[in-house]
Scaffold this active site. Structure first.
Site, PDB file in Angstrom:
ATOM      1  N   ASN A   9      -6.131  12.748   1.555  1.00  0.00           N
ATOM      2  CA  ASN A   9      -6.816  12.101   0.435  1.00  0.00           C
ATOM      3  C   ASN A   9      -7.806  11.093   1.033  1.00  0.00           C
ATOM      4  OD1 ASN A   9      -7.671  10.727  -1.792  1.00  0.00           O
ATOM      5  ND2 ASN A   9      -5.671   9.859  -2.337  1.00  0.00           N
ATOM      6  N   LYS A  11     -10.007   9.482  -0.470  1.00  0.00           N
ATOM      7  CA  LYS A  11     -10.357   8.422  -1.432  1.00  0.00           C
ATOM      8  C   LYS A  11     -11.884   8.255  -1.470  1.00  0.00           C
ATOM      9  CE  LYS A  11      -5.795   6.534  -0.764  1.00  0.00           C
ATOM     10  NZ  LYS A  11      -4.870   5.408  -0.770  1.00  0.00           N
ATOM     11  N   HIS A  95      -2.779   9.600  -9.355  1.00  0.00           N
ATOM     12  CA  HIS A  95      -2.658   8.708  -8.204  1.00  0.00           C
ATOM     13  C   HIS A  95      -2.500   7.266  -8.691  1.00  0.00           C
ATOM     14  CE1 HIS A  95      -3.542   6.534  -4.528  1.00  0.00           C
ATOM     15  NE2 HIS A  95      -3.253   7.647  -3.877  1.00  0.00           N
ATOM     16  N   GLU A  97      -3.752   4.618  -7.730  1.00  0.00           N
ATOM     17  CA  GLU A  97      -5.016   3.866  -7.842  1.00  0.00           C
ATOM     18  C   GLU A  97      -5.718   4.197  -9.158  1.00  0.00           C
ATOM     19  OE1 GLU A  97      -6.516   5.047  -4.019  1.00  0.00           O
ATOM     20  OE2 GLU A  97      -4.951   3.843  -3.080  1.00  0.00           O
ATOM     21  N   GLU A 167       4.702   8.637  -3.964  1.00  0.00           N
ATOM     22  CA  GLU A 167       3.927   7.624  -3.259  1.00  0.00           C
ATOM     23  C   GLU A 167       4.334   6.235  -3.753  1.00  0.00           C
ATOM     24  OE1 GLU A 167       0.080   9.397  -1.519  1.00  0.00           O
ATOM     25  OE2 GLU A 167      -0.388   8.574  -3.467  1.00  0.00           O
ATOM     26  N   GLY A 173      -1.524   2.165   1.909  1.00  0.00           N
ATOM     27  CA  GLY A 173      -2.552   1.344   2.557  1.00  0.00           C
ATOM     28  C   GLY A 173      -2.023   0.047   3.153  1.00  0.00           C
ATOM     29  N   SER A 212       1.192   5.276   3.935  1.00  0.00           N
ATOM     30  CA  SER A 212       1.172   4.887   5.350  1.00  0.00           C
ATOM     31  C   SER A 212       1.770   5.945   6.280  1.00  0.00           C
ATOM     32  CB  SER A 212       1.869   3.540   5.549  1.00  0.00           C
ATOM     33  OG  SER A 212       1.174   2.519   4.838  1.00  0.00           O
TER      34      SER A 212
HETATM   35  P1  13P Z   1      -2.378   5.600   2.977  1.00  0.00           P
HETATM   36  O1  13P Z   1      -1.953   6.775   3.832  1.00  0.00           O
HETATM   37  O2  13P Z   1      -3.662   5.002   3.416  1.00  0.00           O
HETATM   38  O3  13P Z   1      -1.259   4.606   2.839  1.00  0.00           O
HETATM   39  O4  13P Z   1      -2.652   6.181   1.508  1.00  0.00           O
HETATM   40  C1  13P Z   1      -1.699   6.961   0.888  1.00  0.00           C
HETATM   41  C2  13P Z   1      -2.265   7.549  -0.325  1.00  0.00           C
HETATM   42  O5  13P Z   1      -2.538   6.859  -1.297  1.00  0.00           O
HETATM   43  C3  13P Z   1      -2.519   8.997  -0.333  1.00  0.00           C
HETATM   44  O6  13P Z   1      -2.819   9.461  -1.599  1.00  0.00           O
END
Ligand code: 13P
Length: 250
Positions: A9, A11, A95, A97, A167, A173, A212
């Protein structure tokens, strides 16, 4: 169980040129990856170019979001038909976010899931608790609420096509992944819930972990019985790191 799925992903990262450069390099090394299915989810603007390059490779592509209508007056939105046109096999839905910054709720995510399935795009449905919810022992309730509401009116045949991504929001992150045991506990709970909602599909449903994931923790995560892949954010932006994650078992 199908092959594990390792999905990137990206983003809101990488312009078209950066996306092309990544995929050109990664395509060569990806030939060595035997034990995982790979999906890359770039920003919308890169989908078409990435799709041209992955032809004939074992890489699939996905989008990070979509609208539930096929077309119409929805300024700024992208439809499932457009994603199919751009070559998408997958779409990430729900997601955290999107839930947090764009107010997406389970009802909206449910509409998007139904629409993706109707259009033969395989959804990766994200669920996960916030830190405060974990600390208040609400993790299982949160996951149950998200899953049951997002899966409303989805029949068994369609449900089979969904990948669930666990997640935990506090692990995204932050560099602080859930321990393999913490993740396994929730993955096992999700599988149990799926078997209550639908008979006989849960053994074949991929439940992947995100938060992560790095080259140095993927192996321990994947060693758990109920972890069937990973959804990788930050570490998927570097070809070498993502390659190492995809080849965790080689
Ligand atoms: P990170 O791997 O940067 O923690 O992000 C995870 C994520 O949100 C994948 O969709």
């Amino acid at each position: 169980m199908p092959k594990p799925l390792i999905a990137a992903n990206w983003k809101m990262n990488k312009n078209i040129e950066e996306s092309i450069s990544f995929i050109n390099n990664f395509k060569n090394s990806s030939k060595k990856i035997k034990n995982a299915e790979i999906a890359i989810c770039p920003p919308f603007t890169s989908l078409n170019e990435v799709n041209k390059i992955i032809k004939g490779s074992n890489i699939k592509i996905g989008a990070q979001n979509m609208h539930y209508e096929d077309n119409g007056a929805f300024t700024g939105e992208i439809s499932p038909l457009m994603l199919k046109d751009a070559g998408c096999d997958y779409v990430i839905l729900g997601h955290s976010e999107r839930r947090e910054y764009f107010n997406e709720d389970n009802q909206l995510i449910n509409k998007k899931l139904i629409s993706a399935l109707k259009n033969n795009i395989n959804p990766i449905l994200c669920v996960g608790e916030k830190l405060e919810q974990r600390e208040n022992n609400q993790t299982f309730d949160v996951i149950k609420g998200q899953l049951t509401n997002c899966l409303k009116n989805i029949n068994k045949e369609d449900a089979k096509k969904i990948t669930i991504a666990y997640e935990p929001v506090w692990a995204i992150g932050t560099g602080k992944n859930a321990t393999p045991e913490q993740a396994e506990e929730v993955h096992k709970f999700i599988r149990g819930l799926l078997s209550k909602l639908y008979s006989n599909i849960s053994e074949n449903t991929r439940i992947i972990y995100g938060g992560s994931v790095k080259p140095n923790n993927i192996k321990d995560l994947m060693n758990q019985d109920n972890i069937d892949g990973a959804l990788v954010g930050g570490a998927s932006l570097k070809e070498e790191d993502f390659f190492q994650i995809c080849s965790y078992s080689d």
